[in-house]
Scaffold this motif. Sequence first.
Motif, PDB file in Angstrom:
ATOM      1  N   SER A 185      32.199  15.270 -23.456  1.00 43.40           N
ATOM      2  CA  SER A 185      32.239  14.540 -22.187  1.00 43.40           C
ATOM      3  C   SER A 185      32.930  15.348 -21.087  1.00 43.40           C
ATOM      4  O   SER A 185      32.488  15.345 -19.941  1.00 43.40           O
ATOM      5  CB  SER A 185      32.911  13.172 -22.368  1.00 43.40           C
ATOM      6  N   CYS A 186      34.000  16.065 -21.423  1.00 49.59           N
ATOM      7  CA  CYS A 186      34.700  16.879 -20.431  1.00 49.59           C
ATOM      8  C   CYS A 186      33.813  18.008 -19.918  1.00 49.59           C
ATOM      9  O   CYS A 186      33.684  18.215 -18.706  1.00 49.59           O
ATOM     10  CB  CYS A 186      35.976  17.446 -21.052  1.00 49.59           C
ATOM     11  N   PHE A 187      33.192  18.729 -20.838  1.00 54.93           N
ATOM     12  CA  PHE A 187      32.301  19.824 -20.452  1.00 54.93           C
ATOM     13  C   PHE A 187      31.145  19.311 -19.594  1.00 54.93           C
ATOM     14  O   PHE A 187      30.809  19.898 -18.564  1.00 54.93           O
ATOM     15  CB  PHE A 187      31.762  20.530 -21.703  1.00 54.93           C
ATOM     16  N   THR A 188      30.538  18.211 -20.007  1.00 53.06           N
ATOM     17  CA  THR A 188      29.391  17.675 -19.269  1.00 53.06           C
ATOM     18  C   THR A 188      29.794  17.253 -17.859  1.00 53.06           C
ATOM     19  O   THR A 188      29.067  17.504 -16.893  1.00 53.06           O
ATOM     20  CB  THR A 188      28.754  16.504 -20.041  1.00 53.06           C
ATOM     21  N   MET A 189      30.952  16.636 -17.721  1.00 58.46           N
ATOM     22  CA  MET A 189      31.423  16.247 -16.387  1.00 58.46           C
ATOM     23  C   MET A 189      31.749  17.483 -15.543  1.00 58.46           C
ATOM     24  O   MET A 189      31.405  17.540 -14.351  1.00 58.46           O
ATOM     25  CB  MET A 189      32.638  15.340 -16.479  1.00 58.46           C
ATOM     26  N   ALA A 190      32.401  18.475 -16.143  1.00 54.89           N
ATOM     27  CA  ALA A 190      32.714  19.710 -15.411  1.00 54.89           C
ATOM     28  C   ALA A 190      31.432  20.384 -14.933  1.00 54.89           C
ATOM     29  O   ALA A 190      31.348  20.855 -13.790  1.00 54.89           O
ATOM     30  CB  ALA A 190      33.525  20.665 -16.294  1.00 54.89           C
ATOM     31  N   LEU A 191      30.428  20.419 -15.781  1.00 56.72           N
ATOM     32  CA  LEU A 191      29.150  21.014 -15.412  1.00 56.72           C
ATOM     33  C   LEU A 191      28.481  20.215 -14.297  1.00 56.72           C
ATOM     34  O   LEU A 191      27.937  20.783 -13.340  1.00 56.72           O
ATOM     35  CB  LEU A 191      28.236  21.111 -16.634  1.00 56.72           C
ATOM     36  N   SER A 192      28.535  18.904 -14.390  1.00 56.06           N
ATOM     37  CA  SER A 192      27.959  18.044 -13.353  1.00 56.06           C
ATOM     38  C   SER A 192      28.583  18.325 -11.988  1.00 56.06           C
ATOM     39  O   SER A 192      27.873  18.466 -10.980  1.00 56.06           O
ATOM     40  CB  SER A 192      28.162  16.574 -13.740  1.00 56.06           C
ATOM     41  N   PHE A 193      29.905  18.437 -11.952  1.00 58.18           N
ATOM     42  CA  PHE A 193      30.579  18.709 -10.686  1.00 58.18           C
ATOM     43  C   PHE A 193      30.284  20.119 -10.184  1.00 58.18           C
ATOM     44  O   PHE A 193      30.120  20.335  -8.975  1.00 58.18           O
ATOM     45  CB  PHE A 193      32.087  18.465 -10.824  1.00 58.18           C
ATOM     46  N   ALA A 194      30.189  21.086 -11.088  1.00 58.77           N
ATOM     47  CA  ALA A 194      29.857  22.463 -10.696  1.00 58.77           C
ATOM     48  C   ALA A 194      28.443  22.530 -10.119  1.00 58.77           C
ATOM     49  O   ALA A 194      28.204  23.227  -9.126  1.00 58.77           O
ATOM     50  CB  ALA A 194      29.999  23.403 -11.890  1.00 58.77           C
ATOM     51  N   LEU A 195      27.521  21.804 -10.727  1.00 54.69           N
ATOM     52  CA  LEU A 195      26.154  21.775 -10.206  1.00 54.69           C
ATOM     53  C   LEU A 195      26.112  21.110  -8.831  1.00 54.69           C
ATOM     54  O   LEU A 195      25.396  21.576  -7.933  1.00 54.69           O
ATOM     55  CB  LEU A 195      25.227  21.056 -11.190  1.00 54.69           C
ATOM     56  N   ALA A 196      26.862  20.060  -8.636  1.00 54.13           N
ATOM     57  CA  ALA A 196      26.924  19.398  -7.328  1.00 54.13           C
ATOM     58  C   ALA A 196      27.480  20.360  -6.277  1.00 54.13           C
ATOM     59  O   ALA A 196      26.943  20.442  -5.158  1.00 54.13           O
ATOM     60  CB  ALA A 196      27.763  18.127  -7.411  1.00 54.13           C
ATOM     61  N   ARG A 197      28.552  21.111  -6.618  1.00 49.59           N
ATOM     62  CA  ARG A 197      29.119  22.093  -5.683  1.00 49.59           C
ATOM     63  C   ARG A 197      28.104  23.170  -5.330  1.00 49.59           C
ATOM     64  O   ARG A 197      28.112  23.711  -4.225  1.00 49.59           O
ATOM     65  CB  ARG A 197      30.368  22.749  -6.270  1.00 49.59           C
ATOM     66  N   ALA A 198      27.217  23.496  -6.268  1.00 46.14           N
ATOM     67  CA  ALA A 198      26.188  24.517  -6.035  1.00 46.14           C
ATOM     68  C   ALA A 198      24.990  23.960  -5.263  1.00 46.14           C
ATOM     69  O   ALA A 198      24.042  24.692  -4.997  1.00 46.14           O
ATOM     70  CB  ALA A 198      25.738  25.121  -7.360  1.00 46.14           C
ATOM     71  N   GLY A 199      25.021  22.666  -4.941  1.00 49.92           N
ATOM     72  CA  GLY A 199      23.971  22.085  -4.109  1.00 49.92           C
ATOM     73  C   GLY A 199      22.891  21.321  -4.856  1.00 49.92           C
ATOM     74  O   GLY A 199      21.915  20.882  -4.253  1.00 49.92           O
ATOM     75  N   PHE A 200      23.062  21.125  -6.144  1.00 53.03           N
ATOM     76  CA  PHE A 200      22.063  20.392  -6.925  1.00 53.03           C
ATOM     77  C   PHE A 200      22.445  18.914  -6.968  1.00 53.03           C
ATOM     78  O   PHE A 200      23.615  18.565  -7.061  1.00 53.03           O
ATOM     79  CB  PHE A 200      21.933  20.975  -8.334  1.00 53.03           C
ATOM     80  N   SER A 201      21.415  18.046  -6.891  1.00 51.16           N
ATOM     81  CA  SER A 201      21.728  16.620  -6.822  1.00 51.16           C
ATOM     82  C   SER A 201      20.923  15.757  -7.781  1.00 51.16           C
ATOM     83  O   SER A 201      21.210  14.572  -7.906  1.00 51.16           O
ATOM     84  CB  SER A 201      21.526  16.108  -5.393  1.00 51.16           C
ATOM     85  N   ALA A 202      19.942  16.340  -8.448  1.00 45.69           N
ATOM     86  CA  ALA A 202      19.119  15.527  -9.350  1.00 45.69           C
ATOM     87  C   ALA A 202      19.014  16.196 -10.709  1.00 45.69           C
ATOM     88  O   ALA A 202      18.813  17.403 -10.797  1.00 45.69           O
ATOM     89  CB  ALA A 202      17.732  15.322  -8.760  1.00 45.69           C
ATOM     90  N   GLY A 203      19.168  15.383 -11.755  1.00 49.52           N
ATOM     91  CA  GLY A 203      19.010  15.925 -13.091  1.00 49.52           C
ATOM     92  C   GLY A 203      19.753  15.114 -14.129  1.00 49.52           C
ATOM     93  O   GLY A 203      20.383  14.099 -13.825  1.00 49.52           O
ATOM     94  N   THR A 204      19.673  15.590 -15.355  1.00 47.88           N
ATOM     95  CA  THR A 204      20.299  14.934 -16.486  1.00 47.88           C
ATOM     96  C   THR A 204      20.923  15.993 -17.391  1.00 47.88           C
ATOM     97  O   THR A 204      20.310  17.044 -17.630  1.00 47.88           O
ATOM     98  CB  THR A 204      19.258  14.139 -17.304  1.00 47.88           C
ATOM     99  N   LEU A 205      22.114  15.701 -17.893  1.00 49.44           N
ATOM    100  CA  LEU A 205      22.806  16.580 -18.833  1.00 49.44           C
ATOM    101  C   LEU A 205      23.132  15.774 -20.078  1.00 49.44           C
ATOM    102  O   LEU A 205      23.673  14.679 -19.985  1.00 49.44           O
ATOM    103  CB  LEU A 205      24.113  17.099 -18.220  1.00 49.44           C
ATOM    104  N   GLU A 206      22.817  16.311 -21.245  1.00 45.57           N
ATOM    105  CA  GLU A 206      23.154  15.675 -22.521  1.00 45.57           C
ATOM    106  C   GLU A 206      23.783  16.732 -23.419  1.00 45.57           C
ATOM    107  O   GLU A 206      23.167  17.756 -23.699  1.00 45.57           O
ATOM    108  CB  GLU A 206      21.911  15.095 -23.189  1.00 45.57           C
ATOM    109  N   THR A 207      25.007  16.460 -23.854  1.00 49.27           N
ATOM    110  CA  THR A 207      25.748  17.433 -24.651  1.00 49.27           C
ATOM    111  C   THR A 207      26.227  16.811 -25.953  1.00 49.27           C
ATOM    112  O   THR A 207      26.727  15.690 -25.965  1.00 49.27           O
ATOM    113  CB  THR A 207      26.984  17.938 -23.875  1.00 49.27           C
ATOM    114  N   THR A 208      26.096  17.567 -27.026  1.00 47.50           N
ATOM    115  CA  THR A 208      26.689  17.227 -28.311  1.00 47.50           C
ATOM    116  C   THR A 208      27.682  18.322 -28.646  1.00 47.50           C
ATOM    117  O   THR A 208      27.395  19.507 -28.467  1.00 47.50           O
ATOM    118  CB  THR A 208      25.613  17.158 -29.418  1.00 47.50           C
ATOM    119  N   ALA A 209      28.859  17.934 -29.113  1.00 50.95           N
ATOM    120  CA  ALA A 209      29.845  18.901 -29.593  1.00 50.95           C
ATOM    121  C   ALA A 209      30.025  18.680 -31.088  1.00 50.95           C
ATOM    122  O   ALA A 209      30.108  17.541 -31.544  1.00 50.95           O
ATOM    123  CB  ALA A 209      31.178  18.727 -28.875  1.00 50.95           C
ATOM    124  N   LYS A 210      30.076  19.758 -31.833  1.00 52.99           N
ATOM    125  CA  LYS A 210      30.354  19.705 -33.266  1.00 52.99           C
ATOM    126  C   LYS A 210      31.635  20.483 -33.513  1.00 52.99           C
ATOM    127  O   LYS A 210      31.693  21.685 -33.296  1.00 52.99           O
ATOM    128  CB  LYS A 210      29.199  20.297 -34.068  1.00 52.99           C
TER     129      LYS A 210
END
Length: 142
Positions: free
Chosen positions: A57-82
């Motif tokens: 969840s932390c990585f996915t949120m960090a990636l979401s915010f990084a993508l927003a800063r880069a100008g992206f606004s649409a998409g989906t991220l799904e992450t599994t950690a093992k």
Amino acid sequence: MTTRSGSARYEGFGKDGAGHVSTQSGALADNPYGFNSRFEEGPGTNPEELIAAAHASCFTMALSFALARAGFSAGTLETTAKVTLEKQDAGFTITRSDLDLTATIDGIDADQFAEIAADAKANCPVSKVLNAEITLTHRLNA
């Protein structure tokens, strides 16, 4: 500064003991854990599962915010950690957290995505804490 808390209670010792874990938010409230849920397939949760959920969840949120800063606004991220727990000479050690990401992002190229994702992996707070100093404050109640 933000501080969040969790708590655990363990009654009995070793394999015969049983624990319960809770979070400040109430998302977990006296959820069971113990030997069977950690080392076998018994009901309940375990620390490694909770770390895996926190890392994903932390990585996915960090990636979401990084993508927003880069100008992206649409998409989906799904992450599994093992998270891997291994027996070593000095006891058990968490040796790995493998993130597996599936992403759909409008308008991004593969190189830019790889760069942004690698930065999020390295810099999300949970990635950093997995190799951090750990302190202990303790009290003993008789």
